[in-house]
Motif scaffolding. Sequence first.
Motif, PDB file in Angstrom:
ATOM      1  N   ASP A  62      34.369   7.000   6.717  1.00 17.79           N
ATOM      2  CA  ASP A  62      33.151   6.991   5.649  1.00 17.79           C
ATOM      3  C   ASP A  62      32.542   5.676   6.281  1.00 17.79           C
ATOM      4  N   HIS A  64      32.210   1.461   7.023  1.00 19.49           N
ATOM      5  CA  HIS A  64      31.313   0.358   7.437  1.00 19.49           C
ATOM      6  C   HIS A  64      31.464   0.147   8.960  1.00 19.49           C
ATOM      7  N   LEU A 207      28.218  10.863   7.994  1.00 20.51           N
ATOM      8  CA  LEU A 207      29.295  10.052   8.492  1.00 20.51           C
ATOM      9  C   LEU A 207      29.074   9.658   9.921  1.00 20.51           C
ATOM     10  N   LYS A 210      25.429   7.342   9.754  1.00 26.31           N
ATOM     11  CA  LYS A 210      25.503   5.980   8.611  1.00 26.31           C
ATOM     12  C   LYS A 210      24.273   5.400   8.509  1.00 26.31           C
ATOM     13  N   TYR A 214      23.400   6.393   2.967  1.00 23.45           N
ATOM     14  CA  TYR A 214      24.247   7.612   3.567  1.00 23.45           C
ATOM     15  C   TYR A 214      25.475   7.795   2.456  1.00 23.45           C
TER      16      TYR A 214
END
Length: 364
Positions: A62, A64, A207, A210, A214
């Motif tokens: 998910d 960064h 996902l 991003k 999101y």
Amino acid sequence: MAYTFNSNSGLIDMSIDGTHKVPQSYNMSFLELTKARSISTRVAVTVMSKKEGRPLLYQLNDLHQTADVEVDVSKIAFSPNDNLHSHDYFELTFVAEGEVEMQIETRVHTYKAGDVLLLNRNTRHSEERLKDGTTIYYLCLTREYMLEWPKEDEQLLASKAAMTRFINKNLDDGVRRNKDYIEFLYTAEPSQVIDLEKEMQLIIQELQLKKPGYMLILRGLIFRFLSQVNDHTLYSSTVIDLASDREINLANETKYFLDRTKHRITRGELSNAIHYNGDYLNRLFKKHFGCSVKEYNQKVYMQEALKLLVKTSLSVQEISKQLGIENKTHFYSLFEQHFETTPSQYRQNAIANHQKDPEIVQKL
């Protein structure tokens, strides 16, 4: 979104704009494979599939900076019990096509296209047999993520009482020994499974891309999927509580209470807190943890005594009273039994060691 099986690499190809990154391939044991599904900090989606006789796995994280992971596992040994595992997150299993035989603790069941499972954070399980042509999505939601769930959405799900109670109960770290799950068996037309899979693919798309915002979109898509799973026109749901663990849950709740209070507790106080007879709780506790409530309680508050001696300027008598021990002599006796030194000597040694190594106090 393109979603195809590459017979040359043995991997799932998933792309949005026609491009496809070269996958990273691994040869892994089944347990290593399941660990690869545990690297997300809040949300992850995994796709496990068996095409042309070859099992494979694709994972998306998910947050960064994490990279997508694809795993080619051509020799998974699906054997009962050996592959049982649990996770530190809620796992929603959605069978999009085909069927899979799963073992959940001691229970073995076959799930077919459309079926969904919601497993708590302690229930052991494994995929024992995947029928060729099977695709499974795993939506992994951490405790931290669920604790941030918007209250307005929680109220909307309130009518779905079973799921709401299940999630809320298992968010408490004090009941980590719960072994329960919800089984959603698909009852609608087979054609509607495709619509559910599209919802999951939208989650995967967010996902992958991003883009800004999101995570907010993800939350809405996840809520939408959960709402559909709770639709009684699509699913028949059952909360399966492995009732043999009722004693374990009580013993664990007792331990959690003792860990939090950190002072001397009488059986009467314990009984009032847990709402069970104190003698009965003591028997369960000894059965599952190997020591009496009194012995464990004593261990907890004596460890607290060490911290108070080092990190506060409270006198030994004040510490004794804070721990619920009015008799100072009795406190000294207990302390020497546990640590083979006096409270005053322990404090002096800790101060001396702290002067040599300032980090030592932080470790207490």
